[in-house]
Design an enzyme around this catalytic site. Structure first.
Site, PDB file in Angstrom:
ATOM      1  N   HIS A 183       0.815  -1.223   0.000  1.00 13.46           N
ATOM      2  CA  HIS A 183       0.000   0.000   0.000  1.00 13.46           C
ATOM      3  C   HIS A 183       0.847   1.271   0.000  1.00 13.46           C
ATOM      4  CE1 HIS A 183       0.491  -0.036   4.516  1.00 13.46           C
ATOM      5  NE2 HIS A 183       0.515   1.271   4.306  1.00 13.46           N
ATOM      6  N   ASP A 193      -0.185  -7.448   1.361  1.00 13.29           N
ATOM      7  CA  ASP A 193       0.338  -6.100   1.590  1.00 13.29           C
ATOM      8  C   ASP A 193       1.868  -6.097   1.606  1.00 13.29           C
ATOM      9  OD1 ASP A 193       0.310  -3.402   1.859  1.00 13.29           O
ATOM     10  OD2 ASP A 193      -0.537  -3.349   3.883  1.00 13.29           O
ATOM     11  N   SER A 242       4.952   2.277   7.833  1.00  8.35           N
ATOM     12  CA  SER A 242       4.509   1.122   7.053  1.00  8.35           C
ATOM     13  C   SER A 242       5.617   0.606   6.144  1.00  8.35           C
ATOM     14  CB  SER A 242       3.297   1.496   6.195  1.00  8.35           C
ATOM     15  OG  SER A 242       2.178   1.770   6.998  1.00  8.35           O
TER      16      SER A 242
END
Length: 380
Positions: free
Chosen positions: A116, A155, A233
């Site tokens: 993402h 992801d 992230s």
């Protein structure tokens, strides 16, 4: 009238009976002073066992003997040179961009991160056609990388930068299978674009299922209480030995909860990582595709031009139904079928427009084959 009095024959017994016990911490200090020599009381060392690797109390061995004031700092220092900040400009926008972190997993320039960070996992629309600006701690300036592989439902993505003039410092990958709730956890990355940030916490849960988080699929996550913020992230979650045990993916919004963060366990994506760890042959171990689950297999959402998948004849919109001779119905089964490929040719069967095709043979590209623009280091 005579005044009545309470006569005590044994005052010492009364004192013992009605005197409250010392608080527990006083008793602990008293016992510690009795057992430990004065020199030991002055040290900050605490006995520590490596619960990340010990299968039981019987075979637990001390982790380097002691847990000291430098243990966390030493673990962070081991992996810090491999941690990267990522900057993915959005399509058609020169200012707004997605920020994230990553970890160098191969000296030739492969970076592990979250899918993402580099594209919208819902619509799989690449940010700036898969271009990502990468800044490593040991590098003097930023370089431009490209998405090599991506698995939207996991992801997870792999970024490839131009082969550096000297080998990259890479992270050592550990194991997540023996982690236990309460084990130390170290999160590293670049939250809010703040370079080289380290936060500390513990493993809160080792098998947090995706359905508990109201997500689809059969993913498992590590839950931690490490501070994770936008920009973290894709960064590594580490143990006290400085080994990567997870990939930080997200945190619960602060207005809903505090100290509830999640990471993809490295053992869950071992089939993606092992080829890079074991890559001794002169080939690039990436496929060059973007994958996600659909009802009848694994959908190829995008094929990167010039990649091994593209050269094999795989096209955007194909559905992979067989991989290395094994039927695949989702990404988990595909991960299981990947196994120890490490650059070996892979046979893939796909469905295209309802018709079965295959097997198509994916042969990996030689490392010295150029796949970048003439000036890959230029900013855009």
């Amino acid at each position: 009238m005579t005044e009545s009095r309470l006569l005590i024959s044994n005052p010492a017994l009364l004192h013992k009976e009605f005197t409250p016990p010392f608080p527990a911490f006083i008793l602990l200090i008293q016992r510690r002073n009795e057992v430990l020599p004065s020199q030991s009381r002055q040290t900050s060392w605490i006995r520590c066992y490596d619960t990340n690797k010990a299968a039981s109390e019987e075979n637990a061995k001390p982790n380097k003997g002691y847990f000291g004031r430098d243990t966390i700092a030493d673990a962070a220092a081991k992996i810090a040179p491999a941690v990267a900040s990522l900057y993915a400009p959005k399509r058609g926008q020169n200012v707004d961009a997605e920020i994230g972190s990553g970890t160098a997993i191969h000296e030739d320039g492969y970076i592990l991160t979250c899918a993402h960070v580099v594209f919208d996992t819902t619509n799989v629309v690449y940010s700036a056609d898969g271009k990502v600006v990468v800044h490593l701690q040991e590098a003097e300036k930023e370089v431009v990388g490209h998405v090599a592989d991506a698995y939207a439902d996991l992801d997870i993505a792999i970024i490839k930068i131009e082969k550096p003039t000297s080998p990259l410092s890479t992270a050592k990958v550990g194991s997540s299978s023996k982690l236990r709730p309460g084990d130390w956890a170290i999160a590293m990355g670049c939250p809010l674009s703040l370079q080289h940030t380290v936060t500390l916490g513990i493993i809160s849960c080792v098998h947090r299922m995706s359905n508990e988080l109201r997500r689809g699929g059969m993913m498992e996550y590590l839950q931690t209480d490490c501070a994770i913020n936008p920009g973290n992230s894709g960064g590594p979650l580490c143990n006290v030995d400085g080994e990567v045990v997870g990939v930080n993916v997200e945190t619960i919004k602060p207005d809903k909860a505090s100290g509830v963060s999640f990471a993809v366990p490295v053992d869950f994506i071992s089939a993606i990582l092992k080829p890079f760890e074991n890559c001794q042959s002169p080939v690039r171990p990436d496929f060059g595709w973007v994958m996600r689950n659909v009802s009848d297999g694994v959908l190829v959402r995008m094929v990167i031009k010039g990649s091994p998948a593209d050269r094999a004849g795989i096209r955007t919109g194909d559905v992979v139904v067989e991989f290395n001779g094994k039927q695949v119905r989702d990404l988990k089964e595909m991960m299981d079928a990947m196994g120890e490929r490490s650059g070996a040719p892979v046979k893939v069967c796909v469905k295209r427009g309802g018709d079965a095709l295959g097997p198509l043979t994916i042969t990996f590209v030689e490392k010295d084959v150029a796949r970048f623009a003439a000036n890959p280091r230029s900013r855009f």
